[in-house]
Design a protein around this motif. Sequence first.
Motif, PDB file in Angstrom:
ATOM      1  N   ARG A  83      41.236  49.502  41.181  1.00 19.39           N
ATOM      2  CA  ARG A  83      40.297  48.789  40.565  1.00 19.39           C
ATOM      3  C   ARG A  83      40.220  47.837  40.185  1.00 19.39           C
ATOM      4  NH1 ARG A  83      34.346  50.349  38.180  1.00 19.39           N
ATOM      5  NH2 ARG A  83      34.626  51.367  40.414  1.00 19.39           N
ATOM      6  N   GLY A  84      41.471  47.783  38.879  1.00 19.78           N
ATOM      7  CA  GLY A  84      42.431  47.045  38.284  1.00 19.78           C
ATOM      8  C   GLY A  84      43.276  45.784  39.003  1.00 19.78           C
ATOM      9  N   TRP A  85      43.540  46.197  40.228  1.00 19.40           N
ATOM     10  CA  TRP A  85      44.740  45.595  40.277  1.00 19.40           C
ATOM     11  C   TRP A  85      44.128  44.853  41.874  1.00 19.40           C
ATOM     12  CZ3 TRP A  85      49.524  49.197  41.598  1.00 19.40           C
ATOM     13  CH2 TRP A  85      50.363  49.692  40.836  1.00 19.40           C
ATOM     14  N   ARG A  86      43.250  45.424  42.383  1.00 22.01           N
ATOM     15  CA  ARG A  86      42.817  44.570  43.008  1.00 22.01           C
ATOM     16  C   ARG A  86      41.446  43.614  43.128  1.00 22.01           C
ATOM     17  NH1 ARG A  86      39.356  48.775  44.918  1.00 22.01           N
ATOM     18  NH2 ARG A  86      38.317  48.270  43.215  1.00 22.01           N
ATOM     19  N   ASP A  87      41.062  43.719  42.131  1.00 19.78           N
ATOM     20  CA  ASP A  87      40.299  42.293  40.537  1.00 19.78           C
ATOM     21  C   ASP A  87      40.829  41.370  40.376  1.00 19.78           C
ATOM     22  OD1 ASP A  87      38.050  43.835  40.951  1.00 19.78           O
ATOM     23  OD2 ASP A  87      38.020  44.161  38.526  1.00 19.78           O
ATOM     24  N   GLU A  88      42.201  41.472  40.477  1.00 16.52           N
ATOM     25  CA  GLU A  88      43.847  40.828  39.855  1.00 16.52           C
ATOM     26  C   GLU A  88      43.863  40.012  41.230  1.00 16.52           C
ATOM     27  OE1 GLU A  88      48.281  40.667  38.549  1.00 16.52           O
ATOM     28  OE2 GLU A  88      47.205  42.581  38.043  1.00 16.52           O
ATOM     29  N   MET A  89      43.905  40.621  42.489  1.00  8.98           N
ATOM     30  CA  MET A  89      44.384  40.066  43.515  1.00  8.98           C
ATOM     31  C   MET A  89      43.682  39.306  44.001  1.00  8.98           C
ATOM     32  SD  MET A  89      45.271  41.885  46.931  1.00  8.98           S
ATOM     33  CE  MET A  89      43.325  42.968  47.691  1.00  8.98           C
ATOM     34  N   GLU A  92      41.619  32.027  43.389  1.00  6.08           N
ATOM     35  CA  GLU A  92      42.575  30.296  42.220  1.00  6.08           C
ATOM     36  C   GLU A  92      43.701  29.646  43.800  1.00  6.08           C
ATOM     37  OE1 GLU A  92      45.038  32.069  40.011  1.00  6.08           O
ATOM     38  OE2 GLU A  92      43.764  32.728  38.166  1.00  6.08           O
ATOM     39  N   ALA A  93      44.610  30.281  44.596  1.00  4.29           N
ATOM     40  CA  ALA A  93      44.631  29.064  45.934  1.00  4.29           C
ATOM     41  C   ALA A  93      43.955  28.867  46.683  1.00  4.29           C
ATOM     42  CB  ALA A  93      45.398  30.337  46.267  1.00  4.29           C
ATOM     43  N   ALA A  94      43.202  29.667  47.053  1.00  9.08           N
ATOM     44  CA  ALA A  94      41.504  28.894  47.380  1.00  9.08           C
ATOM     45  C   ALA A  94      40.996  27.601  46.871  1.00  9.08           C
ATOM     46  CB  ALA A  94      40.100  29.649  47.842  1.00  9.08           C
ATOM     47  N   GLU A  95      41.199  27.802  45.954  1.00 10.80           N
ATOM     48  CA  GLU A  95      40.488  26.910  44.755  1.00 10.80           C
ATOM     49  C   GLU A  95      42.182  25.388  44.623  1.00 10.80           C
ATOM     50  OE1 GLU A  95      38.301  23.869  43.150  1.00 10.80           O
ATOM     51  OE2 GLU A  95      37.633  25.939  43.802  1.00 10.80           O
ATOM     52  N   ARG A  96      42.759  25.718  44.347  1.00  8.71           N
ATOM     53  CA  ARG A  96      44.236  24.659  44.818  1.00  8.71           C
ATOM     54  C   ARG A  96      44.183  23.919  45.968  1.00  8.71           C
ATOM     55  NH1 ARG A  96      47.013  28.305  41.952  1.00  8.71           N
ATOM     56  NH2 ARG A  96      47.659  29.147  44.472  1.00  8.71           N
ATOM     57  N   ARG A  97      43.839  24.870  47.341  1.00  6.44           N
ATOM     58  CA  ARG A  97      43.882  24.074  48.496  1.00  6.44           C
ATOM     59  C   ARG A  97      43.057  23.302  48.920  1.00  6.44           C
ATOM     60  NH1 ARG A  97      45.185  29.530  49.823  1.00  6.44           N
ATOM     61  NH2 ARG A  97      43.399  30.093  50.287  1.00  6.44           N
ATOM     62  N   ARG A  98      41.552  23.800  48.354  1.00  6.95           N
ATOM     63  CA  ARG A  98      40.416  22.352  48.627  1.00  6.95           C
ATOM     64  C   ARG A  98      40.244  21.329  47.212  1.00  6.95           C
ATOM     65  NH1 ARG A  98      36.434  21.503  45.559  1.00  6.95           N
ATOM     66  NH2 ARG A  98      36.594  22.434  44.210  1.00  6.95           N
ATOM     67  N   THR A  99      41.135  21.500  46.365  1.00  4.04           N
ATOM     68  CA  THR A  99      41.364  20.776  45.403  1.00  4.04           C
ATOM     69  C   THR A  99      42.717  19.921  46.450  1.00  4.04           C
ATOM     70  OG1 THR A  99      40.995  22.291  43.771  1.00  4.04           O
ATOM     71  CG2 THR A  99      42.080  20.115  43.219  1.00  4.04           C
ATOM     72  N   GLU A 100      43.263  20.202  46.852  1.00  4.63           N
ATOM     73  CA  GLU A 100      44.262  19.548  47.538  1.00  4.63           C
ATOM     74  C   GLU A 100      44.013  19.074  48.894  1.00  4.63           C
ATOM     75  OE1 GLU A 100      47.832  17.681  47.663  1.00  4.63           O
ATOM     76  OE2 GLU A 100      46.910  18.336  46.230  1.00  4.63           O
TER      77      GLU A 100
END
Length: 109
Positions: free
Chosen positions: A49-55, A61-69
């Motif tokens: 569960r911890g690794w899945r939540d971290e992933m 975060e990557a999706a938010e960076r792509r959307r902002t860019e």
Amino acid sequence: MSAALKYTLGRIGLFVAVLAGLWLTDMNVFLKLMLALVFSAALSFFLLRGWRDEMAGEIAEAAERRRTEKERLRSALAGEDQTPTSDPNPTPDPNPTPDPPTQAPDSQR
């Protein structure tokens, strides 16, 4: 190590461990593989569960960076990204376009 790689390796490791435990039983190989897949998926739901939540956080975060860019690039292409120049005295245009001549009203017509 990225969270996606840790989670993937954890899933594969659980599958191999469950399959190794089932290998000692007297069953069809296809049935062993299917049971190992189902049991490892159920175990990973709780154990990883911890690794899945971290992933999931890294992916968000990557999706938010792509959307902002993407929004920044769209506004730049549309000409909305006009940043003021730091030069208080910009150089004048060497070839300014003259204003069209205005005609005075002709009172004799």
